[in-house]
Design an enzyme around this catalytic site. Structure first.
Site, short mmCIF file in Angstrom:
data_model
loop_
_atom_site.label_atom_id
_atom_site.label_comp_id
_atom_site.label_asym_id
_atom_site.label_seq_id
_atom_site.Cartn_x
_atom_site.Cartn_y
_atom_site.Cartn_z
CD1 TRP A 12 -2.71 -2.07 0.23
CD2 TRP A 12 -3.24 -1.40 1.93
NE1 TRP A 12 -3.60 -3.06 0.57
CE2 TRP A 12 -4.18 -2.11 2.00
CE3 TRP A 12 -3.64 -0.78 3.62
CZ2 TRP A 12 -5.36 -2.13 2.46
CZ3 TRP A 12 -4.86 -1.43 3.43
CH2 TRP A 12 -5.37 -1.91 3.39
CG HIS A 26 9.43 -0.83 -3.14
ND1 HIS A 26 9.85 0.47 -3.65
CD2 HIS A 26 8.75 -2.37 -3.23
CE1 HIS A 26 9.22 -0.15 -4.23
NE2 HIS A 26 8.40 -1.28 -4.41
CD GLU A 72 8.18 3.18 -4.92
OE1 GLU A 72 7.32 2.46 -4.13
OE2 GLU A 72 7.55 3.03 -6.09
CD GLU A 128 8.55 -4.92 -6.94
OE1 GLU A 128 6.43 -4.84 -6.55
OE2 GLU A 128 9.10 -3.40 -6.57
N GLY A 165 4.53 2.06 -11.48
CA GLY A 165 3.66 2.93 -11.12
C GLY A 165 3.66 3.46 -12.69
CB SER A 218 2.73 -2.03 -14.03
OG SER A 218 2.84 -0.67 -13.91
N GLY A 276 0.55 -2.82 -6.15
CA GLY A 276 0.63 -1.35 -5.90
C GLY A 276 -0.58 -1.12 -5.98
N GLY A 277 -0.39 0.22 -6.68
CA GLY A 277 -0.91 0.69 -7.51
C GLY A 277 -3.07 -0.16 -7.31
P1 13P Z 1 2.93 -0.58 -8.76
O1 13P Z 1 2.03 -2.06 -9.10
O2 13P Z 1 1.90 0.70 -8.71
O3 13P Z 1 3.52 -0.28 -10.70
O4 13P Z 1 4.00 -0.81 -7.90
C1 13P Z 1 4.71 -1.72 -8.04
C2 13P Z 1 5.73 -1.70 -6.69
O5 13P Z 1 6.24 -0.93 -6.20
C3 13P Z 1 4.85 -2.90 -5.84
O6 13P Z 1 5.73 -2.67 -4.78
#
Ligand code: 13P
Length: 260
Positions: free
Chosen positions: A10, A95, A97, A167, A173, A213, A234-235
């Site tokens: 999330w 991750h 990020e 990933e 995203g 995605s 994610g999203g």
């Molecule tokens: P999205 O599904 O929004 O592309 O994000 C993937 C993600 O970073 C899951 O950890």
């Protein structure tokens, strides 16, 4: 037949009330139907409330990060025993990020993986290349180097207790999913590296999931690939309807395509 692992990350979304309401709807939506492992990773502030809301359900709780020490003067950080205390079974580590915005290195993530395992948390360890690295055709060497550093000094037995999430950063995203073939190509490469470093018997048992995605309409094609064992979403995990559909579609047509 493989049992998909579908984890919802999330990220920095949802207040406590919003988180509890979302998880109640997800819980109702996945109560029937196909068997899969489901993990929900809310922000730290909602972990306790979501843990209570998940009691008696088949959904597991995960955190999005942790510090490698069990306690200490680390202002703003959360430790593995604190995560256990609020009911976490999983923790996302490394991750992109965290690597990109918070400058976390594979060496630091390696420390986290070791302590997570020590506290019986299942690490979901993220690896993946940037767009520039892919365009320069360096994705395989980048992922190999990340694996060597992130999993340094881990035994075969410890490797069996973690999950690897591939990933590709360019697919996070952006709405630009790796094609099932691209995901399979990298994930079969990861499996091959695991076989070379550990035994082939253990390499086949390590779960390798895909993130970037993932949506209800692409999960089934991804899951058909022999080396895609699930998804880190994610999203699309922020809405009950799409997350439940992903869980359902993940098992809808698992007849594995011939190995690639
Ligand atoms: P999205 O599904 O929004 O592309 O994000 C993937 C993600 O970073 C899951 O950890």
């Amino acid at each position: 037949m493989k049992r998909p692992l579908i984890a919802g990350n999330w990220k920095m979304f949802k207040t406590v009330d919003e988180a509890v309401s979302l998880v109640q709807t997800i819980k109702a939506g996945v109560s029937r139907g196909a068997d899969s492992q489901i993990v929900i990773c809310p922000p730290f502030t909602a972990l306790y409330a979501v843990s209570k809301a998940l009691e008696g359900s088949r959904i597991d709780l995960g955190a999005q990060n942790m510090h490698p020490e069990n306690e200490g003067a680390y202002t703003g950080e959360i430790s593995p025993p604190m995560l256990k205390d609020v009911g976490c079974r999983y923790v996302i580590l490394g991750h992109s990020e965290r690597r990109q915005y918070f400058k976390e290195t594979s060496v630091f993530i390696n420390e986290k993986v070791k302590t997570a395992l020590k506290y019986s948390l299942v690490p979901i360890v993220c690896i993946g290349e940037t767009l520039q690295e892919r365009e320069a055709k360096q994705q395989f060497e980048i992922v190999k180097a990340q694996m060597e550093q992130t999993f340094k000094d881990l035994s075969k037995e410890e490797m069996l207790k973690l999950v690897i999430a591939y990933e590709p950063i360019w697919a996070i995203g952006t709405g630009r999913t790796a094609s099932p073939e691209q995901a399979e190509q990298m994930q079969s490469y990861i499996r091959r590296l695991l076989k070379e470093t550990y035994s082939s018997e253990s390499a086949v048992k390590i779960q390798i999931i895909y993130g970037g995605s993932v949506k209800p309409d692409n999960i089934a094609a991804l899951m058909k690939k022999p080396n895609v064992d699930g998804a880190l979403v994610g999203g699309a995990s922020l809405k009950a309807e799409t997350f439940v559909q992903i869980v359902q579609n993940a098992t809808s047509e698992i007849h594995i395509e011939a190995g690639s």
